[in-house]
Design a protein around this motif. Structure first.
Motif, PDB file in Angstrom:
ATOM      1  N   GLU A 194      43.973  55.515  35.654  1.00  0.00           N
ATOM      2  CA  GLU A 194      43.077  54.394  35.919  1.00  0.00           C
ATOM      3  C   GLU A 194      43.870  53.135  36.252  1.00  0.00           C
ATOM      4  O   GLU A 194      44.964  52.910  35.719  1.00  0.00           O
ATOM      5  CB  GLU A 194      42.169  54.144  34.715  1.00  0.00           C
ATOM      6  CG  GLU A 194      41.205  55.289  34.446  1.00  0.00           C
ATOM      7  CD  GLU A 194      40.237  54.992  33.328  1.00  0.00           C
ATOM      8  OE1 GLU A 194      39.129  55.565  33.332  1.00  0.00           O
ATOM      9  OE2 GLU A 194      40.594  54.186  32.446  1.00  0.00           O
ATOM     10  N   PHE A 195      43.277  52.310  37.127  1.00  0.00           N
ATOM     11  CA  PHE A 195      43.928  51.098  37.602  1.00  0.00           C
ATOM     12  C   PHE A 195      42.918  49.951  37.583  1.00  0.00           C
ATOM     13  O   PHE A 195      41.770  50.125  38.019  1.00  0.00           O
ATOM     14  CB  PHE A 195      44.454  51.277  39.039  1.00  0.00           C
ATOM     15  CG  PHE A 195      45.330  52.488  39.218  1.00  0.00           C
ATOM     16  CD1 PHE A 195      46.701  52.398  39.073  1.00  0.00           C
ATOM     17  CD2 PHE A 195      44.763  53.716  39.542  1.00  0.00           C
ATOM     18  CE1 PHE A 195      47.499  53.501  39.239  1.00  0.00           C
ATOM     19  CE2 PHE A 195      45.558  54.831  39.713  1.00  0.00           C
ATOM     20  CZ  PHE A 195      46.942  54.730  39.562  1.00  0.00           C
ATOM     21  N   ASP A 196      43.328  48.791  37.085  1.00  0.00           N
ATOM     22  CA  ASP A 196      42.553  47.555  37.189  1.00  0.00           C
ATOM     23  C   ASP A 196      43.094  46.755  38.362  1.00  0.00           C
ATOM     24  O   ASP A 196      44.245  46.293  38.329  1.00  0.00           O
ATOM     25  CB  ASP A 196      42.661  46.743  35.894  1.00  0.00           C
ATOM     26  CG  ASP A 196      41.913  47.407  34.751  1.00  0.00           C
ATOM     27  OD1 ASP A 196      40.901  48.070  35.024  1.00  0.00           O
ATOM     28  OD2 ASP A 196      42.349  47.275  33.595  1.00  0.00           O
TER      29      ASP A 196
ATOM     30  N   VAL B 196      35.563  54.285  42.199  1.00  0.00           N
ATOM     31  CA  VAL B 196      35.457  53.015  41.492  1.00  0.00           C
ATOM     32  C   VAL B 196      34.462  53.212  40.362  1.00  0.00           C
ATOM     33  O   VAL B 196      33.271  53.410  40.598  1.00  0.00           O
ATOM     34  CB  VAL B 196      35.017  51.884  42.439  1.00  0.00           C
ATOM     35  CG1 VAL B 196      34.849  50.590  41.659  1.00  0.00           C
ATOM     36  CG2 VAL B 196      36.027  51.703  43.559  1.00  0.00           C
ATOM     37  N   THR B 197      34.929  53.166  39.134  1.00  0.00           N
ATOM     38  CA  THR B 197      34.076  53.465  37.986  1.00  0.00           C
ATOM     39  C   THR B 197      33.530  52.222  37.304  1.00  0.00           C
ATOM     40  O   THR B 197      32.633  52.335  36.475  1.00  0.00           O
ATOM     41  CB  THR B 197      34.868  54.294  36.953  1.00  0.00           C
ATOM     42  OG1 THR B 197      36.039  53.565  36.542  1.00  0.00           O
ATOM     43  CG2 THR B 197      35.291  55.628  37.554  1.00  0.00           C
ATOM     44  N   ASP B 198      34.069  51.040  37.631  1.00  0.00           N
ATOM     45  CA  ASP B 198      33.559  49.824  37.013  1.00  0.00           C
ATOM     46  C   ASP B 198      33.936  48.637  37.891  1.00  0.00           C
ATOM     47  O   ASP B 198      34.937  48.685  38.627  1.00  0.00           O
ATOM     48  CB  ASP B 198      34.140  49.654  35.610  1.00  0.00           C
ATOM     49  CG  ASP B 198      33.284  48.726  34.755  1.00  0.00           C
ATOM     50  OD1 ASP B 198      32.266  48.221  35.288  1.00  0.00           O
ATOM     51  OD2 ASP B 198      33.627  48.500  33.579  1.00  0.00           O
TER      52      ASP B 198
ATOM     53  N   ILE C  10      38.054  45.369  39.487  1.00  0.00           N
ATOM     54  CA  ILE C  10      37.411  46.676  39.570  1.00  0.00           C
ATOM     55  C   ILE C  10      38.332  47.716  38.941  1.00  0.00           C
ATOM     56  O   ILE C  10      39.557  47.564  38.930  1.00  0.00           O
ATOM     57  CB  ILE C  10      37.082  47.058  41.029  1.00  0.00           C
ATOM     58  CG1 ILE C  10      38.373  47.235  41.849  1.00  0.00           C
ATOM     59  CG2 ILE C  10      36.165  46.042  41.669  1.00  0.00           C
ATOM     60  CD1 ILE C  10      38.132  47.779  43.230  1.00  0.00           C
ATOM     61  N   LYS C  11      37.730  48.733  38.391  1.00  0.00           N
ATOM     62  CA  LYS C  11      38.483  49.819  37.772  1.00  0.00           C
ATOM     63  C   LYS C  11      38.420  51.028  38.691  1.00  0.00           C
ATOM     64  O   LYS C  11      37.339  51.550  38.971  1.00  0.00           O
ATOM     65  CB  LYS C  11      37.929  50.167  36.392  1.00  0.00           C
ATOM     66  CG  LYS C  11      38.762  51.213  35.641  1.00  0.00           C
ATOM     67  CD  LYS C  11      38.178  51.503  34.272  1.00  0.00           C
ATOM     68  CE  LYS C  11      38.314  50.292  33.366  1.00  0.00           C
ATOM     69  NZ  LYS C  11      39.755  50.012  33.053  1.00  0.00           N
TER      70      LYS C  11
ATOM     71  N   ARG D 106      39.583  54.886  39.340  1.00  0.00           N
ATOM     72  CA  ARG D 106      40.024  56.058  38.598  1.00  0.00           C
ATOM     73  C   ARG D 106      40.395  57.176  39.559  1.00  0.00           C
ATOM     74  O   ARG D 106      39.597  57.571  40.417  1.00  0.00           O
ATOM     75  CB  ARG D 106      38.927  56.559  37.657  1.00  0.00           C
ATOM     76  CG  ARG D 106      39.373  57.720  36.778  1.00  0.00           C
ATOM     77  CD  ARG D 106      38.255  58.238  35.913  1.00  0.00           C
ATOM     78  NE  ARG D 106      37.232  58.911  36.716  1.00  0.00           N
ATOM     79  CZ  ARG D 106      36.131  59.458  36.196  1.00  0.00           C
ATOM     80  NH1 ARG D 106      35.910  59.367  34.909  1.00  0.00           N
ATOM     81  NH2 ARG D 106      35.253  60.047  36.982  1.00  0.00           N
TER      82      ARG D 106
ATOM     83  N   ARG E 295      50.188  57.758  38.856  1.00  0.00           N
ATOM     84  CA  ARG E 295      50.193  56.373  38.379  1.00  0.00           C
ATOM     85  C   ARG E 295      51.371  55.592  38.962  1.00  0.00           C
ATOM     86  O   ARG E 295      51.218  54.469  39.458  1.00  0.00           O
ATOM     87  CB  ARG E 295      50.240  56.381  36.852  1.00  0.00           C
ATOM     88  CG  ARG E 295      49.889  55.053  36.209  1.00  0.00           C
ATOM     89  CD  ARG E 295      49.863  55.185  34.708  1.00  0.00           C
ATOM     90  NE  ARG E 295      48.775  56.049  34.246  1.00  0.00           N
ATOM     91  CZ  ARG E 295      48.959  57.237  33.671  1.00  0.00           C
ATOM     92  NH1 ARG E 295      50.185  57.702  33.516  1.00  0.00           N
ATOM     93  NH2 ARG E 295      47.931  57.941  33.271  1.00  0.00           N
TER      94      ARG E 295
ATOM     95  N   PRO F 233      45.912  42.814  40.272  1.00  0.00           N
ATOM     96  CA  PRO F 233      44.962  42.109  39.405  1.00  0.00           C
ATOM     97  C   PRO F 233      45.373  40.654  39.202  1.00  0.00           C
ATOM     98  O   PRO F 233      46.543  40.343  38.957  1.00  0.00           O
ATOM     99  CB  PRO F 233      45.032  42.903  38.094  1.00  0.00           C
ATOM    100  CG  PRO F 233      46.313  43.647  38.144  1.00  0.00           C
ATOM    101  CD  PRO F 233      46.571  43.935  39.576  1.00  0.00           C
TER     102      PRO F 233
END
Length: 398
Positions: A254-256, A289-291, A297-298, A300, A319, A335
């Motif tokens: 996961e990445f912000d 994009v999960t969030d 945005i998050k 995944r 990663r 970010p």
């Protein structure tokens, strides 16, 4: 006098027939042993006790059926009682020999004359200790059964057994925790909830089931530490079993990121990466994009691998690669917290810079397979069918 001679002849004839039968069986097993290790061990270790047990049993039957004229006489009772004791002892010897044969056959699979013999030495030590325990138990049971054949001792034996039953109840009440672990171990062994070499997550630790006994379970953690848990832990506490049905598993990275990240370009980069890696098993490669809250945005990335070890390395690779890709090719998507003052036309130099190479934008009605977890590919369709209800079809949700 003639009756006694007939008894002796009958006993000798029974012994001769028994020896002949044992010799025939021995030769047959010897021929089969040329291609079987188990048969070879039987001919070496079990031949003599089998010979003695069958011969004594045959003599006992011969004497019993040829001494009908002396029913009730003391000498007949003494002879028959002696032969019964000999049958019990020889049968115990035969059982012990068969157990030794089984243990030696199992030990033959583990060689200790090789450099990396730690596992073989551990198994050999356990089998030797088990052999000593089984022989001791057989000797104790044999002596107990032989003593129970004496009428004077039989009453004492019943009293001892009764006392042992009362003591067993008291001991059971005092050792509820130990017995609980033992029953939990039996439940684990027969329920197939966890097995040796299963990859599990317990107490927040990721590891492998290294040893499974009736009282405790040893989990080898990924950094070679050992987590020792009582077997009742696995019947009372939820835990993750990554290899319950198969070794292949899914994992995420996961990445912000900033809202300016080109998701489709990142998705294509993920696809290019996993297709060039031997760690990927070719089943799942999805970026979604999960969030999208809190100013970022998050994103995944979901990938699959053939086993848990490969999945860990693949997740780390994804990663590291995507972090470097964002930093090198999309630095404005890192970010950040920003506050815009003034012109909002997007012409200021510190605002998002359009990429030199135009990103391919798909029509609204088209969605790539690597943007869908439940659908698109055959694996995705199968996963979708698993997570719908019995009266709901996967196509009806789209």
């Amino acid at each position: 006098m003639q009756n006694y001679l007939e008894t002796i002849v009958a006993a000798l004839a029974a012994a001769a027939i028994a020896l002949l039968l044992v010799e025939v069986v021995h030769r047959v097993i010897g021929r089969l042993g040329l291609r079987s290790l188990l048969m070879t061990e039987l001919t070496e270790h079990a031949h003599r006790p089998f010979q003695v047990a069958v011969t004594v049993l045959a003599v006992q039957f011969g004497v019993r059926f040829s001494t009908g004229y002396a029913v009730g006489t003391p000498w007949r009772q003494v002879v028959l009682h002696t032969l019964v004791l000999a049958v019990i002892a020889s049968a115990a010897w035969l059982v012990a020999a068969l157990l030794v044969v089984i243990e030696d056959t199992a030990l033959a699979r583990f060689r200790v004359d090789v450099p990396n013999n730690r596992h073989a030495r551990r198994v050999r030590t356990q089998v030797v200790m088990l052999r000593r325990l089984t022989i001791a138990v057989i000797v104790i049971l044999t002596v107990g059964v032989m003593l129970m054949t004496f009428p004077a001792v039989r009453g004492l034996g019943a009293g001892v057994l009764t006392s042992a039953g009362v003591a067993g109840v008291v001991a059971a009440l005092a050792a509820q925790s130990l017995l609980g672990n033992v029953f939990a171990g039996l439940q684990l062994a027969f329920s197939d909830a966890v097995r040796l070499d299963d990859v599990v997550v317990v107490e927040g630790e990721w590891g492998r089931i290294e040893e499974l006994t009736l009282s405790y379970v040893v989990v080898q953690i990924w950094d070679d530490r050992r987590l020792i848990l009582p077997t009742s832990y696995f019947t009372k506490t939820p835990f993750q079993n990554w290899t319950r049905t198969e070794a292949a598993v899914l994992g995420t990275a996961e990445f912000d990121l900033d809202w300016s990240i080109p998701v489709q370009a990142m998705r294509e980069e993920l696809r290019r990466l996993v297709e060039s890696s031997e760690l990927w098993d070719g089943r799942v490669c999805v970026l979604q994009v999960t969030d999208a809250t809190g100013g970022m945005i998050k994103v995944r990335a979901l990938v699959s691998a053939a086993d848990a070890g490969s999945l860990w390395d693949l997740r780390c690779l994804v990663r590291e690669h995507l972090v470097a890709w964002v930093n090198d090719h999309r630095p404005t998507a890192l970010p950040r917290m920003r506050a815009e003052v003034g012109d909002a036309s997007g012409a200021l130099p510190w605002q998002a810079v359009r990429p030199r190479r135009p990103v391919r934008r798909l029509p609204d009605t088209e969605m790539p397979d690597d943007a869908r977890l439940f659908g698109g590919s055959e694996d995705g369709e199968a996963r979708s069918e698993v997570f719908v209800g019995p009266d709901e079809h996967a196509d009806s949700r789209r």
